[in-house]
Design a protein around this motif. Structure first.
Motif, PDB file in Angstrom:
ATOM      1  N   GLU A 165       0.814  -1.204   0.000  1.00  0.00           N
ATOM      2  CA  GLU A 165       0.000   0.000   0.000  1.00  0.00           C
ATOM      3  C   GLU A 165       0.858   1.268   0.000  1.00  0.00           C
ATOM      4  OE1 GLU A 165      -2.955  -0.056   3.069  1.00  0.00           O
ATOM      5  OE2 GLU A 165      -3.300  -2.220   2.860  1.00  0.00           O
ATOM      6  N   SER A 166       2.159   1.092   0.286  1.00  0.00           N
ATOM      7  CA  SER A 166       3.075   2.226   0.247  1.00  0.00           C
ATOM      8  C   SER A 166       3.923   2.144  -1.013  1.00  0.00           C
ATOM      9  CB  SER A 166       3.966   2.244   1.490  1.00  0.00           C
ATOM     10  OG  SER A 166       4.761   1.076   1.549  1.00  0.00           O
ATOM     11  N   ALA A 167       4.706   3.185  -1.258  1.00  0.00           N
ATOM     12  CA  ALA A 167       5.501   3.253  -2.486  1.00  0.00           C
ATOM     13  C   ALA A 167       6.859   2.592  -2.288  1.00  0.00           C
ATOM     14  CB  ALA A 167       5.686   4.702  -2.903  1.00  0.00           C
ATOM     15  N   THR A 168       7.260   1.801  -3.253  1.00  0.00           N
ATOM     16  CA  THR A 168       8.595   1.205  -3.295  1.00  0.00           C
ATOM     17  C   THR A 168       9.364   1.848  -4.440  1.00  0.00           C
ATOM     18  OG1 THR A 168       7.839  -0.912  -2.403  1.00  0.00           O
ATOM     19  CG2 THR A 168       9.910  -0.908  -3.619  1.00  0.00           C
ATOM     20  N   GLN A 169      10.601   2.302  -4.116  1.00  0.00           N
ATOM     21  CA  GLN A 169      11.434   2.934  -5.142  1.00  0.00           C
ATOM     22  C   GLN A 169      12.733   2.161  -5.316  1.00  0.00           C
ATOM     23  OE1 GLN A 169      11.241   7.217  -3.552  1.00  0.00           O
ATOM     24  NE2 GLN A 169      11.248   7.537  -5.777  1.00  0.00           N
ATOM     25  N   TYR A 170      13.235   2.212  -6.543  1.00  0.00           N
ATOM     26  CA  TYR A 170      14.535   1.643  -6.877  1.00  0.00           C
ATOM     27  C   TYR A 170      15.374   2.794  -7.432  1.00  0.00           C
ATOM     28  CZ  TYR A 170      11.612  -2.503  -6.589  1.00  0.00           C
ATOM     29  OH  TYR A 170      10.712  -3.470  -6.143  1.00  0.00           O
ATOM     30  N   ARG A 171      16.427   3.189  -6.716  1.00  0.00           N
ATOM     31  CA  ARG A 171      17.172   4.395  -7.080  1.00  0.00           C
ATOM     32  C   ARG A 171      18.595   4.297  -6.545  1.00  0.00           C
ATOM     33  NH1 ARG A 171      14.987   9.056  -2.936  1.00  0.00           N
ATOM     34  NH2 ARG A 171      15.180   7.833  -1.001  1.00  0.00           N
ATOM     35  N   GLN A 172      19.439   5.266  -6.990  1.00  0.00           N
ATOM     36  CA  GLN A 172      20.839   5.195  -6.584  1.00  0.00           C
ATOM     37  C   GLN A 172      21.498   6.568  -6.603  1.00  0.00           C
ATOM     38  OE1 GLN A 172      22.578   3.357  -5.042  1.00  0.00           O
ATOM     39  NE2 GLN A 172      24.719   3.565  -5.544  1.00  0.00           N
ATOM     40  N   ARG A 173      22.433   6.779  -5.645  1.00  0.00           N
ATOM     41  CA  ARG A 173      23.219   8.010  -5.553  1.00  0.00           C
ATOM     42  C   ARG A 173      24.294   8.051  -6.648  1.00  0.00           C
ATOM     43  NH1 ARG A 173      22.515   6.371  -0.085  1.00  0.00           N
ATOM     44  NH2 ARG A 173      21.757   8.032   1.300  1.00  0.00           N
ATOM     45  N   PRO A 174      24.919   9.225  -6.836  1.00  0.00           N
ATOM     46  CA  PRO A 174      26.076   9.311  -7.748  1.00  0.00           C
ATOM     47  C   PRO A 174      27.342   8.772  -7.066  1.00  0.00           C
ATOM     48  CG  PRO A 174      25.605  11.469  -6.850  1.00  0.00           C
ATOM     49  CD  PRO A 174      24.512  10.575  -6.359  1.00  0.00           C
ATOM     50  N   THR A 226      21.609  13.025  -3.210  1.00  0.00           N
ATOM     51  CA  THR A 226      20.928  13.222  -4.480  1.00  0.00           C
ATOM     52  C   THR A 226      20.853  11.910  -5.250  1.00  0.00           C
ATOM     53  OG1 THR A 226      21.616  15.525  -4.646  1.00  0.00           O
ATOM     54  CG2 THR A 226      21.042  14.407  -6.705  1.00  0.00           C
ATOM     55  N   ARG A 227      19.718  11.642  -5.858  1.00  0.00           N
ATOM     56  CA  ARG A 227      19.572  10.493  -6.751  1.00  0.00           C
ATOM     57  C   ARG A 227      19.354  11.006  -8.163  1.00  0.00           C
ATOM     58  NH1 ARG A 227      19.133   9.334  -1.178  1.00  0.00           N
ATOM     59  NH2 ARG A 227      19.101   7.070  -0.896  1.00  0.00           N
ATOM     60  N   LEU A 228      20.340  10.757  -9.004  1.00  0.00           N
ATOM     61  CA  LEU A 228      20.225  11.205 -10.389  1.00  0.00           C
ATOM     62  C   LEU A 228      19.444  10.219 -11.233  1.00  0.00           C
ATOM     63  CD1 LEU A 228      23.799  12.697 -10.940  1.00  0.00           C
ATOM     64  CD2 LEU A 228      21.669  13.894 -10.354  1.00  0.00           C
ATOM     65  N   ILE A 229      19.353   8.968 -10.795  1.00  0.00           N
ATOM     66  CA  ILE A 229      18.500   7.994 -11.472  1.00  0.00           C
ATOM     67  C   ILE A 229      17.634   7.303 -10.416  1.00  0.00           C
ATOM     68  CG2 ILE A 229      20.067   7.593 -13.414  1.00  0.00           C
ATOM     69  CD1 ILE A 229      20.941   5.000 -12.056  1.00  0.00           C
ATOM     70  N   GLY A 230      16.428   6.931 -10.786  1.00  0.00           N
ATOM     71  CA  GLY A 230      15.534   6.255  -9.855  1.00  0.00           C
ATOM     72  C   GLY A 230      14.139   6.175 -10.411  1.00  0.00           C
ATOM     73  N   THR A 231      13.398   5.164  -9.988  1.00  0.00           N
ATOM     74  CA  THR A 231      12.023   4.984 -10.434  1.00  0.00           C
ATOM     75  C   THR A 231      11.090   5.857  -9.591  1.00  0.00           C
ATOM     76  OG1 THR A 231      11.493   3.198  -8.880  1.00  0.00           O
ATOM     77  CG2 THR A 231      12.564   2.584 -10.958  1.00  0.00           C
ATOM     78  N   PRO A 232       9.913   6.121 -10.089  1.00  0.00           N
ATOM     79  CA  PRO A 232       8.899   6.731  -9.223  1.00  0.00           C
ATOM     80  C   PRO A 232       8.416   5.699  -8.204  1.00  0.00           C
ATOM     81  CG  PRO A 232       7.947   6.140 -11.344  1.00  0.00           C
ATOM     82  CD  PRO A 232       9.426   5.897 -11.465  1.00  0.00           C
ATOM     83  N   GLY A 233       7.606   6.133  -7.241  1.00  0.00           N
ATOM     84  CA  GLY A 233       7.057   5.199  -6.271  1.00  0.00           C
ATOM     85  C   GLY A 233       6.144   4.191  -6.937  1.00  0.00           C
ATOM     86  N   LEU A 234       6.374   2.915  -6.650  1.00  0.00           N
ATOM     87  CA  LEU A 234       5.621   1.828  -7.274  1.00  0.00           C
ATOM     88  C   LEU A 234       4.892   1.018  -6.201  1.00  0.00           C
ATOM     89  CD1 LEU A 234       8.475   0.534  -9.626  1.00  0.00           C
ATOM     90  CD2 LEU A 234       6.641   2.127 -10.242  1.00  0.00           C
ATOM     91  N   LYS A 235       3.698   0.565  -6.525  1.00  0.00           N
ATOM     92  CA  LYS A 235       2.963  -0.359  -5.659  1.00  0.00           C
ATOM     93  C   LYS A 235       3.372  -1.788  -6.047  1.00  0.00           C
ATOM     94  CE  LYS A 235       0.531   2.766  -3.496  1.00  0.00           C
ATOM     95  NZ  LYS A 235      -0.939   2.811  -3.639  1.00  0.00           N
ATOM     96  N   VAL A 236       4.227  -2.380  -5.209  1.00  0.00           N
ATOM     97  CA  VAL A 236       4.805  -3.684  -5.524  1.00  0.00           C
ATOM     98  C   VAL A 236       4.239  -4.727  -4.572  1.00  0.00           C
ATOM     99  CG1 VAL A 236       6.938  -5.029  -5.667  1.00  0.00           C
ATOM    100  CG2 VAL A 236       6.914  -2.631  -6.387  1.00  0.00           C
ATOM    101  N   ASP A 237       3.788  -5.829  -5.114  1.00  0.00           N
ATOM    102  CA  ASP A 237       3.220  -6.920  -4.317  1.00  0.00           C
ATOM    103  C   ASP A 237       4.300  -7.914  -3.905  1.00  0.00           C
ATOM    104  OD1 ASP A 237       1.387  -8.724  -3.138  1.00  0.00           O
ATOM    105  OD2 ASP A 237       1.264  -9.844  -5.010  1.00  0.00           O
ATOM    106  N   THR A 238       5.077  -8.405  -4.880  1.00  0.00           N
ATOM    107  CA  THR A 238       6.169  -9.345  -4.592  1.00  0.00           C
ATOM    108  C   THR A 238       7.401  -8.955  -5.395  1.00  0.00           C
ATOM    109  OG1 THR A 238       5.498 -10.893  -6.348  1.00  0.00           O
ATOM    110  CG2 THR A 238       4.585 -11.264  -4.127  1.00  0.00           C
TER     111      THR A 238
END
Length: 479
Positions: free
Chosen positions: A301-310, A317-329
Motif C-alpha cells: 500500500e506504500s511506495a517502493t522505489q529503486y534508485r541510486q546516488r552518484p 541526491t539520486r540522479l536515477i531512480g524509479t517513481p514510487g511503485l505499488k509492488v506486491d512481490t
C-alpha cells in the motif's frame, strides 16, 4: 627338647658322682635324694621354659614393632595417595586461565569461550561534479562520519555464540549485526538481525572492499539487514545458505506504524545462496548464485522505489531512480564469479530484480559489475574466506621494515532501471580505486568515478544524458 636334655644331664650327674654314698644310704635317704634330683631337673626345665618365653616375647616385640612401622608407612602412603587424588581432582576441575590476545582490540579466551571488542570508524570527504544547470545543493563537496560502530562478539561454549553491534550513521543509531548463533561441525544457525544471503559484493565487509562503495544494484534493489533465521552449511569448497526473514528492525519498530511498517508490517522473504569455491593450483575460484523472493504484504500500500546516488554516500541526491511503485512481490536473483591468484584478482556479478506490481505488468531491472585488481607491494594478496572477500594483513607493515600494502582496482558498474512504462534511468560507472594499508586494521582510500547517465534527472534544457565526475576519499579503522 633342650629342657629335657638338661634334666637328664642333672639326674645322670647325680647318680655318677655319688655311687659310694648311694650304695650306703638308707632307703629314706635314697628317696630324698631322688626327689631332690627330680626337683633340680624340674627347676632346670622351668628356667629353660622361661628363657624360651623371653625369646618368644622378644620376637613378638620385634614383630609388633615391625608391624607398627609397616602400618605407619602404609598410612603415610594412603595419605599421600589421597592428597595426590585431591590435587588431580582440583587440577581437573580448575578453570583454565584466561588468555588475552590482540586483534586490533583485546580478545579474551578461556577454553571454548571467547569475547572480543569490535569497532569501526569511517570518515569520508567527497566531491561530485555534475552539470551546474542541475542546481542541486546535494552535489559538490560533502564530508561525513560514514560509520561509527561499536560492539562485541563472543562464544559461550558448547557451540553457542553471539554478536552485537551498534552503528551511528546519518546521525541515527541503528543495530547492525545483532544475533545469537549455534555452530556444530559444518552447520551454522544464526537468529536475529543480519544480512540475508545476498550477493558477494553486499556480503563482503565495507572495510574489506576494493572500492569505497558497493555495486549500484545492491542499494537500488534495497539490500539490507533484516530480522530472521538463517542456516548455513559449509564443507570443503561448498557453501549453502538459506533463511526466512521479515524486515529491517527499523521498519518493524513501533515508530514506523502504518502502511510503511511497525506492527502492521507483515512482509516476509525467503533467501538462498549457493557457492562452489575450488582451489586449482595457486588460484582460488568462486562460483555462486543467489535467489530471493519477498512478499511485501501490507507494504504494497506504500511506495517502493529503486534508485541510486552518484556513487558516494555523502551525496543524498539520486540522479536515477524509479517513481514510487505499488509492488506486491519481488524476485531477485543473480550470479557471481571470482578468481584470486597471487597479487591479482578479478570478480563480476549480474543481478535481476523482478518487481511484480499490484496493477500493471511485472518490471525487470538489472545491474552488475566487473572488476580487476592487483597489489603493488611484494607479498600482499587479497583474502578470501567463507564465500566472501576478507582483508589480509600487510606482508611488510610500517614498523616492521615496510610501508604496508598498496592495492589498485578498476571497476565497471552498470545499473538499468528502465523497463516498460517506467523510465528510471541507466548508469554506466567507471571507477578507479587506490587503497593504502600501512598496518593491519587501518586503511586510506582514494577513488575516482566517471558516472555516465541516460534517462537521468532532466536538466533545465530537458537533456537527460550527461556525466558526473566523483572523487571520494576515506579513512577507516576496523577492529
Amino acid at each position: 627338647m633342650r629342657s629335657l636334655l638338661a634334666s637328664t644331664a642333672i639326674v645322670s650327674s647325680f647318680f655318677v658322682s655319688a655311687p659310694a654314698a648311694w650304695a650306703g644310704a638308707t632307703p629314706a635317704e635314697k628317696e630324698n635324694a631322688a626327689l631332690r634330683a627330680e626337683i633340680q631337673a624340674l627347676k632346670a626345665r622351668l628356667e629353660a621354659i622361661e628363657a624360651r618365653i623371653g625369646t618368644t616375647e622378644s620376637r613378638i616385640g620385634t614383630t609388633e614393632a615391625s608391624a607398627s612401622a609397616a602400618n605407619n608407612v602404609a598410612l603415610q602412603a594412603q595419605q599421600l595417595a589421597q592428597a595426590a587424588q585431591k590435587t588431580a581432582d582440583a587440577a581437573k576441575n580448575a578453570k583454565p586461565a584466561v588468555a588475552i590476545g590482540w586483534k586490533g582490540s583485546p580478545q579474551f579466551t578461556q577454553d571454548d569461550k571467547a569475547f572480543k571488542v569490535k569497532g569501526r570508524i569511517q570518515t569520508d570527504a567527497n566531491y561530485v561534479s555534475a552539470p551546474g544547470a542541475l542546481q542541486d545543493r546535494g552535489l559538490g563537496f560533502s564530508s561525513e562520519m560514514r560509520r561509527i560502530r561499536l560492539g562485541g562478539e563472543g562464544s559461550l561454549g558448547a557451540g553457542f555464540g553471539y554478536k552485537l553491534e551498534v552503528e551511528l550513521s546519518d546521525n541515527a543509531v541503528d543495530l547492525v549485526d545483532t544475533y545469537a548463533s549455534y555452530k556444530n561441525g559444518a552447520w551454522l544457525v544464526q537468529l536475529g538481525n543480519q544480512n540475508p544471503a545476498w550477493s558477494l559484493d553486499e556480503l563482503t565487509g565495507d572495510t574489506s572492499g576494493s572500492v569505497m562503495e558497493r555495486a549500484a544494484f545492491t542499494d537500488a534493489f534495497n539490500f539490507e539487514r533484516r530480522l530472521g533465521l538463517q542456516v548455513q552449511y559449509a564443507k570443503g569448497p561448498l557453501l549453502v545458505q538459506g533463511g526466512v526473514f521479515t524486515d529491517s528492525i527499523g521498519d518493524l519498530a513501533n515508530s514506523a506504524d502504518g502502511v510503511k511498517g511497525g506492527d502492521e508490517n507483515n512482509s516476509y522473504s525467503f533467501d538462498g545462496r549457493l557457492v562452489y569455491a575450488p582451489k586449482w593450483g595457486n588460484t582460488q575460484f568462486h562460483f555462486g548464485a543467489s535467489a530471493h523472493w519477498r512478499r511485501l504484504g501490507r507494504l504494497d500500500e506504500s511506495a517502493t522505489q529503486y534508485r541510486q546516488r552518484p556513487y558516494v554516500h555523502g551525496s543524498n541526491t539520486r540522479l536515477i531512480g524509479t517513481p514510487g511503485l505499488k509492488v506486491d512481490t519481488e524476485l531477485n536473483y543473480g550470479v557471481e564469479v571470482a578468481a584470486l591468484s597471487g597479487p591479482f584478482w578479478g570478480v563480476g556479478e549480474y543481478h535481476v530484480m523482478r518487481a511484480n506490481r499490484v496493477t500493471g505488468p511485472t518490471l525487470n531491472f538489472s545491474g552488475g559489475y566487473a572488476e580487476v585488481g592487483a597489489f603493488l607491494t611484494s607479498g600482499d594478496t587479497r583474502g578470501y574466506k567463507g564465500g566472501i572477500f576478507v582483508n589480509n594483513a600487510p606482508a611488510h607493515p610500517m614498523g616492521g621494515g615496510g610501508m604496508g600494502s598498496i592495492q589498485v582496482a578498476l571497476r565497471y558498474d552498470y545499473l538499468d532501471l528502465d523497463d516498460r512504462d517506467i523510465t528510471g534511468g541507466k548508469q554506466n560507472g567507471y571507477i578507479a580505486a587506490l587503497v593504502w594499508s600501512p598496518i593491519q586494521y587501518l586503511r586510506f582510500n582514494v577513488n575516482y568515478a566517471l558516472m555516465s547517465y541516460d534517462n537521468a534527472v532532466a536538466l533545465p534544457s530537458g537533456k537527460r544524458s550527461y556525466d558526473a565526475n566523483v572523487v571520494g576519499t576515506r579513512f577507516e579503522l576496523d577492529f
